[in-house]
Design an enzyme around this catalytic site. Sequence first.
Site, short mmCIF file in Angstrom:
data_model
loop_
_atom_site.label_atom_id
_atom_site.label_comp_id
_atom_site.label_asym_id
_atom_site.label_seq_id
_atom_site.Cartn_x
_atom_site.Cartn_y
_atom_site.Cartn_z
CE LYS A 69 -0.16 5.48 8.43
NZ LYS A 69 -0.99 4.31 8.24
CG ASP A 116 5.46 3.69 1.45
OD1 ASP A 116 5.59 4.20 2.59
OD2 ASP A 116 4.39 3.70 0.82
CE1 TYR A 143 -3.72 2.41 0.29
CE2 TYR A 143 -2.65 3.25 2.27
CZ TYR A 143 -3.61 3.37 1.29
OH TYR A 143 -4.47 4.44 1.30
C1 LIG Z 1 3.14 2.13 3.65
C2 LIG Z 1 2.18 3.26 3.48
N1 LIG Z 1 2.40 4.16 2.51
C3 LIG Z 1 1.59 5.23 2.31
C4 LIG Z 1 0.48 5.41 3.11
C5 LIG Z 1 -0.41 6.61 2.91
O1 LIG Z 1 -0.25 7.50 3.95
P1 LIG Z 1 -1.43 8.55 4.30
O2 LIG Z 1 -2.57 7.75 4.79
O3 LIG Z 1 -0.81 9.44 5.34
O4 LIG Z 1 -1.72 9.28 3.04
C6 LIG Z 1 0.20 4.50 4.13
C7 LIG Z 1 -0.98 4.66 5.00
O5 LIG Z 1 -1.38 3.79 5.71
C8 LIG Z 1 1.07 3.40 4.31
O6 LIG Z 1 0.84 2.49 5.27
#
Ligand SMILES: Cc1ncc(COP(=O)(O)O)c(C=O)c1O
Length: 432
Positions: free
Chosen positions: A272, A244, A142
């Site tokens: 996060k 990521d 994701y």
């Molecule tokens: C690995 C990863 N990348 C990107 C995102 C997207 O982040 P946001 O929800 O702050 O847009 C998330 C959100 O859960 C994530 O877990």
Amino acid sequence: MIFEKSRQLYERACQTTPGGIHSNVRANWQPHPMFYDHGKGSRVWDADGNEFIDYVLGRGPLLLGHSPAPVIEAVKKQLDRGLLYAGQSDVEVEAAERFCKLVPCADMVRFACSGSEAVHGAIRLARGITGRPKILRFEGHYHGWYDNIAWNYAPPLEKAGPREWPIPQPASKGQSASDGFNLVIRPFNDLDLVKAAFEQDPGQIAGVICEAIMCNTGAILPKPGFLEGLRELCTKNEALLIFDEVITGFRVALGGAQEYTGVTPDVAVFAKGMSSGFPVSAIAGKREYMQAFGDLSITHAGTYNAGPPVMAATVATLDVLAAGGGALLKAAIKRGERLMAGIAEAGRRAGKKICVRGIGTAFHVSFNETTEVVDYRSYLTRDAAAYGRFWAALQERGIRAIPGGLWFVSTAHTDEDIDQTIAAAGEAMKAV
Ligand SMILES: Cc1ncc(COP(=O)(O)O)c(C=O)c1O
């Protein structure tokens, strides 16, 4: 447990807010999306006054638990000083210096507001630097909800095509098919298939993006040599390797998954974990690439980027995390490992085929026939309904976890919290 006030708020919210929620991810709660009143440390209280030990932690950001005092103090001070200048302030320099000290790939960093936005920036950077159109991403990872990357996170198998070269599938109606043409999808943990993709599309792949630890789908670790192989392939083919680290950043190690695995990407995104719940994200990477934002040849912008109060939260969070060589984080990982072992043991005692996988501060629990879970399709072998029953029984016992099976542990969780949770897990196994 009684959720009457939550139910009333939910019904009221549905009148003015689609689905009663402001992020689609929050829909999958039972018996309905829940409303919360306050949180402190490892605990959260819902609108009905029910108390929970919280392993959701805002879906990751609350690495120091709810409302950590040093962060709240720092933000309060900054609130009196100023909110936003559309100019720079010393606090963002302080945040960037701390960030670059902790993260191996970070010669430089640009701050933004959400993980999706940071991913967007990193993809643009890879395309801008290489002049190539395609991004290779992995099935089940994701990377946020933006049009150009929200593909094949959870595709239905009947549409997903062969395992070896999955067919691009948008996450949502409304996405342009043309974005899919610029994606190459491969299964995680199969280096030969990534190598073949580079051979099939010579000079076309700008970057490879991955969750270095596949947290969103099963907390699946990279096989030994897989990330090293990606690193080599990207270098050889002059493509950017993008990690990521929105979940793994500061959570699996102070320097994120890149420190944990010893593989340094060209660019990484964080969100996060770095600011205790305030909306901050980061695009970080090697100076030679990041300078493209600085010389303005690649656009990155945002009215709210590096706002002083959220930067104050970032400075305070990183200071707490870095103190004593990351002692708090190390202790949290250990406590989380004890929780992982306790849940696994409770499952075995109850005669269940249980799978507990990941790192102490971010792990996944499922009921599987096979423990050989290495990618999205092997992850799908889990018994999701059995986990749903376990999850509901935990909620009844004051344990709040993410419905899909991912658990987050914070530095605020105590040994007593862990003991209480293991005991509750033992009882909840009866519901499975
Ligand atoms: C690995 C990863 N990348 C990107 C995102 C997207 O982040 P946001 O929800 O702050 O847009 C998330 C959100 O859960 C994530 O877990």
